[in-house]
Design an enzyme around this catalytic site. Structure first.
Site, PDB file in Angstrom:
ATOM      1  N   LYS A 114       1.001  -1.019   0.020  1.00  0.00           N
ATOM      2  CA  LYS A 114      -0.084   0.060   0.128  1.00  0.00           C
ATOM      3  C   LYS A 114       0.957   1.369   0.181  1.00  0.00           C
ATOM      4  O   LYS A 114       1.911   1.236   0.431  1.00  0.00           O
ATOM      5  CB  LYS A 114      -0.879   0.031   1.354  1.00  0.00           C
ATOM      6  CG  LYS A 114      -2.138   0.848   1.062  1.00  0.00           C
ATOM      7  CD  LYS A 114      -3.179   0.204   0.380  1.00  0.00           C
ATOM      8  CE  LYS A 114      -4.317   1.017   0.202  1.00  0.00           C
ATOM      9  NZ  LYS A 114      -5.584   0.432  -0.582  1.00  0.00           N
ATOM     10  N   ASP A 154      -7.011   4.327  -4.690  1.00  0.00           N
ATOM     11  CA  ASP A 154      -7.674   3.987  -3.457  1.00  0.00           C
ATOM     12  C   ASP A 154      -8.304   5.610  -3.287  1.00  0.00           C
ATOM     13  O   ASP A 154      -8.380   6.495  -4.146  1.00  0.00           O
ATOM     14  CB  ASP A 154      -6.510   3.872  -2.284  1.00  0.00           C
ATOM     15  CG  ASP A 154      -7.202   3.578  -1.186  1.00  0.00           C
ATOM     16  OD1 ASP A 154      -7.894   2.483  -1.131  1.00  0.00           O
ATOM     17  OD2 ASP A 154      -7.314   4.038  -0.098  1.00  0.00           O
TER      18      ASP A 154
HETATM   19  P1  NDP Z   1     -12.884   7.782  -2.952  1.00  0.00           P
HETATM   20  O1  NDP Z   1     -11.929   8.803  -2.950  1.00  0.00           O
HETATM   21  O2  NDP Z   1     -13.581   7.630  -4.417  1.00  0.00           O
HETATM   22  O3  NDP Z   1     -14.178   8.054  -2.305  1.00  0.00           O
HETATM   23  C1  NDP Z   1     -14.077   8.155  -0.815  1.00  0.00           C
HETATM   24  C2  NDP Z   1     -15.313   8.492  -0.389  1.00  0.00           C
HETATM   25  O4  NDP Z   1     -15.381   8.420   1.322  1.00  0.00           O
HETATM   26  C3  NDP Z   1     -15.566  10.144  -0.566  1.00  0.00           C
HETATM   27  O5  NDP Z   1     -17.210   9.985  -0.440  1.00  0.00           O
HETATM   28  C4  NDP Z   1     -15.260  10.902   0.764  1.00  0.00           C
HETATM   29  O6  NDP Z   1     -15.460  12.051   1.030  1.00  0.00           O
HETATM   30  C5  NDP Z   1     -15.677   9.690   1.917  1.00  0.00           C
HETATM   31  N1  NDP Z   1     -14.483   9.982   2.996  1.00  0.00           N
HETATM   32  C6  NDP Z   1     -13.175   9.929   2.932  1.00  0.00           C
HETATM   33  N2  NDP Z   1     -12.766  10.049   4.129  1.00  0.00           N
HETATM   34  C7  NDP Z   1     -13.759  10.206   4.784  1.00  0.00           C
HETATM   35  C8  NDP Z   1     -13.860  10.489   6.287  1.00  0.00           C
HETATM   36  N3  NDP Z   1     -12.708  10.610   7.081  1.00  0.00           N
HETATM   37  N4  NDP Z   1     -15.244  10.754   6.682  1.00  0.00           N
HETATM   38  C9  NDP Z   1     -16.327  10.652   5.857  1.00  0.00           C
HETATM   39  N5  NDP Z   1     -16.257  10.357   4.773  1.00  0.00           N
HETATM   40  C10 NDP Z   1     -14.901  10.227   4.195  1.00  0.00           C
HETATM   41  O7  NDP Z   1     -12.546   6.524  -2.325  1.00  0.00           O
HETATM   42  P2  NDP Z   1     -12.768   4.850  -2.728  1.00  0.00           P
HETATM   43  O8  NDP Z   1     -14.167   4.891  -3.049  1.00  0.00           O
HETATM   44  O9  NDP Z   1     -11.918   4.326  -3.800  1.00  0.00           O
HETATM   45  O10 NDP Z   1     -12.453   4.166  -1.315  1.00  0.00           O
HETATM   46  C11 NDP Z   1     -13.409   4.282  -0.337  1.00  0.00           C
HETATM   47  C12 NDP Z   1     -12.755   2.802   0.532  1.00  0.00           C
HETATM   48  O11 NDP Z   1     -12.935   1.703  -0.226  1.00  0.00           O
HETATM   49  C13 NDP Z   1     -11.805   3.206   1.281  1.00  0.00           C
HETATM   50  O12 NDP Z   1     -11.437   2.721   2.664  1.00  0.00           O
HETATM   51  C14 NDP Z   1     -10.703   2.299   0.159  1.00  0.00           C
HETATM   52  O13 NDP Z   1      -9.483   1.954   1.040  1.00  0.00           O
HETATM   53  C15 NDP Z   1     -11.688   1.196   0.094  1.00  0.00           C
HETATM   54  N6  NDP Z   1     -11.298   0.413  -1.003  1.00  0.00           N
HETATM   55  C16 NDP Z   1     -11.190   0.871  -2.560  1.00  0.00           C
HETATM   56  C17 NDP Z   1     -11.110   0.130  -3.374  1.00  0.00           C
HETATM   57  C18 NDP Z   1     -10.996   0.921  -4.813  1.00  0.00           C
HETATM   58  O14 NDP Z   1     -10.893  -0.131  -5.672  1.00  0.00           O
HETATM   59  N7  NDP Z   1     -11.275   1.977  -4.957  1.00  0.00           N
HETATM   60  C19 NDP Z   1     -10.632  -1.409  -3.407  1.00  0.00           C
HETATM   61  C20 NDP Z   1     -10.895  -1.856  -2.008  1.00  0.00           C
HETATM   62  C21 NDP Z   1     -11.258  -0.922  -1.074  1.00  0.00           C
HETATM   63  P3  NDP Z   1     -15.204  13.055   0.559  1.00  0.00           P
HETATM   64  O15 NDP Z   1     -15.089  13.419  -0.958  1.00  0.00           O
HETATM   65  O16 NDP Z   1     -15.477  14.299   1.436  1.00  0.00           O
HETATM   66  O17 NDP Z   1     -13.624  13.186   0.813  1.00  0.00           O
END
Ligand code: NDP
Length: 441
Positions: A114, A154
């Site tokens: 990571k 991510d």
């Molecule tokens: P994105 O950046 O596309 O989206 C993240 C989302 O979560 C946004 O809506 C963001 O809001 C919100 N968010 C982030 N931090 C916080 C916080 N501290 N409190 C509240 N909301 C928050 O990321 P992903 O969708 O890619 O990833 C989301 C999760 O899924 C993570 O845990 C990641 O590790 C996991 N994941 C992702 C994979 C992938 O293929 N993308 C694969 C496996 C797991 P805002 O816009 O305000 O930041």
């Protein structure tokens, strides 16, 4: 804890796995004698580096970049890059550690890693993001390679960031190789990769429900987040006949009793992926929705107070605590499946399991993203390009296999139908056996 002071997220992830695999270590002398678990918690390599870039006002900015190369016993390091101000070594070690077992579960030859930076893409211009990504890659390129370490996206790293980083890598190395996954489909990417984590999560949940002769049809669902994972989870739930009533970002969440249908989801995708706006705008646009701003003084998150059959935390780590778990139970939840990595606290997980809620840990239920990254690598190695149907079919097969191997491992070690123990045990055994076979390294 003494070796890794202050790394609370990393301790949390390690304890969870340790508790599950303890019966396996006790039963199999070779795991203890070879000190496999002690070796697994020590990364093979941690790289931390300075990233200097120039903002739109001509002022130099400094961030910290990282790559945690956790374990390569079963294949090259593989795992995403996260750009978020909260990023630190503890968070990346927890994510890298989880990635070891997740990647093992996919049945593909992928090790765990990571990386990322405390750079915040929010509010930055495209030019600033590009200059940051290029300077980040200037250093990262020395440590990765298509047979060494293959990063992906991510939080905060989507198609735009992968594009800028890939361009820089290609320029430095003077070769076109599949060194990053999540590439655009016109330049080496795989169809269905953007959808894969969200779709995979919902396929996995559907298999869990099928196992008790149920389905997502007619189910009311809470989804948190509105990024990559959340968007495609919402899409697949709706396709399978469920109704999603929430979406969120770090500023707040919307509740839409009428459900987020395909048209409303298109609005969210445009809002988040193109205009990079806030989810509050959804409630301005649709009168069926209400918006609640984040209140950090609360010890619970009101999104989990709504009545629902299923809940899918898809935003970030530790976003669902013991109060939230109790609220979900009050609302009659039947299934909680993690789209994000480690979104439920250990206390929340215990409450859910003690109350008979079906619970899927992220390392199993969100593995569809990395699995499809693995499929992107196979296409890059062989110079082929599969159709959406082909990739989606393979994704479904992989999610079914992960589901079945979790259940099989849980039953073998008398953990009933506990998906968490099953996922940890199945992933652990594969990596532990590979480490032992390769000697003390
Ligand atoms: P994105 O950046 O596309 O989206 C993240 C989302 O979560 C946004 O809506 C963001 O809001 C919100 N968010 C982030 N931090 C916080 C916080 N501290 N409190 C509240 N909301 C928050 O990321 P992903 O969708 O890619 O990833 C989301 C999760 O899924 C993570 O845990 C990641 O590790 C996991 N994941 C992702 C994979 C992938 O293929 N993308 C694969 C496996 C797991 P805002 O816009 O305000 O930041």
């Amino acid at each position: 804890k003494q070796n890794n002071p202050g790394e609370t997220e990393f301790h949390q992830a390690v304890y969870e796995v340790y508790e599950s695999v303890l019966p396996v270590i006790e039963k199999h002398e070779e795991y203890r004698v070879n000190r496999v678990f002690d070796r697994m918690v020590e990364p093979e390599r941690v790289i931390s580096f300075r990233v200097t870039w120039v903002d739109d006002n001509g002022i130099p900015q400094v961030n910290r970049g990282y790559r945690v190369q956790m374990n390569s016993a079963i294949g090259p390091f593989k795992g995403g890059l996260r750009f978020h101000p909260s990023v630190n070594q503890s968070i990346l070690k927890f994510l890298g550690f989880e990635q070891i077992f997740k990647n093992a579960l996919t049945s593909l030859p992928l090790g765990g890693g990571k990386g990322g930076s405390n750079f915040d893409p929010k509010g930055k211009s495209d030019g600033e993001v590009m200059r940051f990504c290029q300077n980040f890659m200037l250093e990262l390129s020395k440590h990765i390679g298509h047979r060494i370490d293959i990063p992906a996206g991510d939080i905060g790293v989507g198609g735009r960031e992968i594009g800028y980083m890939y361009g820089m890598y290609r320029k430095i190395e003077n070769q076109f190789s599949g060194v990053l996954t999540g590439k655009g489909v016109k330049w080496g990417g795989s169809l269905i990769r953007p959808e894969a984590t969200g779709y995979g999560l919902i396929y996995f949940s559907q298999y869990m429900l099928e196992n008790i002769n149920d389905s997502l049809e007619g189910k009311t669902c809470i989804v948190s987040g509105s990024g990559n994972v959340a968007q495609y989870a919402i899409e697949k739930i709706t396709e399978l006949g469920g109704k999603v009533v929430t979406a969120s970002d770090s500023s707040g969440y919307i509740y839409d009793e009428a459900g987020i249908d395909a048209e409303k989801l298109e609005f969210i995708k445009d809002l988040k992926n193109e205009r990079r706006g806030r989810i509050a705008e959804y409630a301005d646009k649709y009168s069926s929705a209400t918006y609640t701003a984040t209140d950090r003084s609360l010890d619970y998150n009101p999104i989990w107070k709504h009545a629902a059959d299923c809940a899918f935390p898809c935003a970030t780590q530790n976003e669902l605590n013991e109060h939230d778990a109790n609220n979900l139970i009050q609302g009659n939840v039947k299934l909680v499946a993690e789209g994000a990595n480690m979104p439920c606290t250990p206390e929340a997980i215990n409450i859910l399991r003690d109350n008979g809620v079906m619970y899927a840990p992220g390392k199993a239920s969100n593995a569809g993203g990395v699995a499809t990254s693995g499929l992107e690598m196979v296409q890059n190695y062989s110079g082929s390009h599969w159709t959406s149907e082909e990739v989606d079919r393979r994704l479904q097969v992989i999610m079914k296999n992960i589901h079945d191997s979790c259940l099989h491992a849980a039953q073998k070690y008398k953990a009933n139908n506990d998906y968490m123990s099953g996922a940890n045990i199945a992933g652990f055994i594969k990596v532990a056996d590979s480490m032992i076979a390769q000697g003390l390294l």
